[in-house]
Enzyme design. Structure first.
Site, PDB file in Angstrom:
ATOM      1  N   LYS A 154      25.820  14.930   2.822  1.00 56.48           N
ATOM      2  CA  LYS A 154      27.205  14.516   2.596  1.00 56.48           C
ATOM      3  C   LYS A 154      28.083  15.748   2.364  1.00 56.48           C
ATOM      4  CE  LYS A 154      30.850  13.241   0.022  1.00 56.48           C
ATOM      5  NZ  LYS A 154      31.646  14.092  -0.892  1.00 56.48           N
ATOM      6  N   ASP A 173      30.110   8.604   2.009  1.00 58.19           N
ATOM      7  CA  ASP A 173      30.263   8.627   0.567  1.00 58.19           C
ATOM      8  C   ASP A 173      30.301   7.167   0.099  1.00 58.19           C
ATOM      9  OD1 ASP A 173      32.664   7.754   1.534  1.00 58.19           O
ATOM     10  OD2 ASP A 173      33.821   8.673  -0.060  1.00 58.19           O
TER      11      ASP A 173
END
Length: 243
Positions: A154, A173
């Site tokens: 991420k 996310d």
DNA sequence: ATCCCGAGGG
DNA sequence: CCCTCTGGAT
């Protein structure tokens, strides 16, 4: 030490899933929606029209600042991260500054972002890695970035997409995970698997943009606590919309 | 699957 | 009080 406050924490991603919203989900009306691959284009198009200013909301001037800000952003609002980094970036300007930081001092400086002990270890360790293996510079490849402590896919995707302009993956996310699930773009709940599905149906050139659009939409309209389906531009393309 | 942890909304 | 916020390591 006050030791373990044993706060009942709960997982981070993928809340069991809470179809619950008091009412039994009534999606029968939209049961006949087109497959994800045929809705994605229109979804992106409408969200882009709605959020023409969608971009990275973590304030930064260079790859290192974005990397630090993203590490601090775990389970914390971008507003608070920006509040903390405003002062932080004035004091720490290069990888060497973070690498030589006093953990106790750094912890106090980022305390309000939560997870401050882990984040301090991540930032200092990450900076030491930059000095030892990358001449103090932030690398621009997925493998090099994720080889740094505290940097997962991420965070790497955020840096690659926003600081280097490279669409190497899709940022998944909490917002992207929640919205893509509600939109029926994936059945997966593990971030990495969600990303794999999205990389198949979202045009590569839109990967970074796509994440920003969903994050903005997740904050403004498709809010976790109370989705405002009545104000959603893609409600008719969403199997979870409650009119 | 769990833990790490502060702050704000409702 | 409970939930959520641009996660990663064990």
């Amino acid at each position: 030490m006050p030791g373990t406050g044993k706060r009942t924490n709960e997982g981070t991603h993928g809340r069991k899933d809470a179809p619950a919203r008091g009412k039994a989900v009534r999606r029968s009306v939209r049961a006949s929606l087109l497959p994800a691959s045929e809705r994605i284009g229109e979804i992106i198009s409408r969200l882009q029209r709605r959020y023409p200013e969608a971009r990275c909301s973590l304030e930064h001037r260079d790859p290192l600042q974005l990397l630090v800000a993203t590490i601090l952003s775990a389970q914390c609002t971008d507003v608070r991260v920006n509040l903390v980094t405003r002062d932080l970036f004035r004091k720490y300007r290069a990888a060497g500054d973070y690498a030589a930081a006093d953990p106790a001092v750094f912890e106090s400086e980022i305390r309000s972002t939560g997870f401050f002990r882990n984040k301090t270890k991540s930032v200092i360790g990450m900076a030491q890695g930059l000095l030892e293996r990358f001449s103090g510079r932030v690398p621009d490849t997925m493998d090099d970035l994720t080889s740094l402590p505290g940097v997962g896919r991420k965070t790497a995707n955020v840096v690659l997409g926003n600081a280097f302009g490279k669409d190497e993956g899709v940022v998944v996310d909490t917002h992207v995970a929640r919205l893509t699930g509600l939109l029926g773009l994936t059945e997966q709940t593990v971030p990495e698997k969600i990303e794999q599905d999205l990389m198949r149906i979202v045009p590569r050139r839109r990967w970074t943009l796509f994440s920003h659009l969903l994050i903005h939409h997740g904050r403004a309209v498709c809010i976790a606590r109370r989705p405002r389906c009545d104000a959603c531009p893609v409600a008719d393309l969403c199997p979870s919309a409650e009119v």
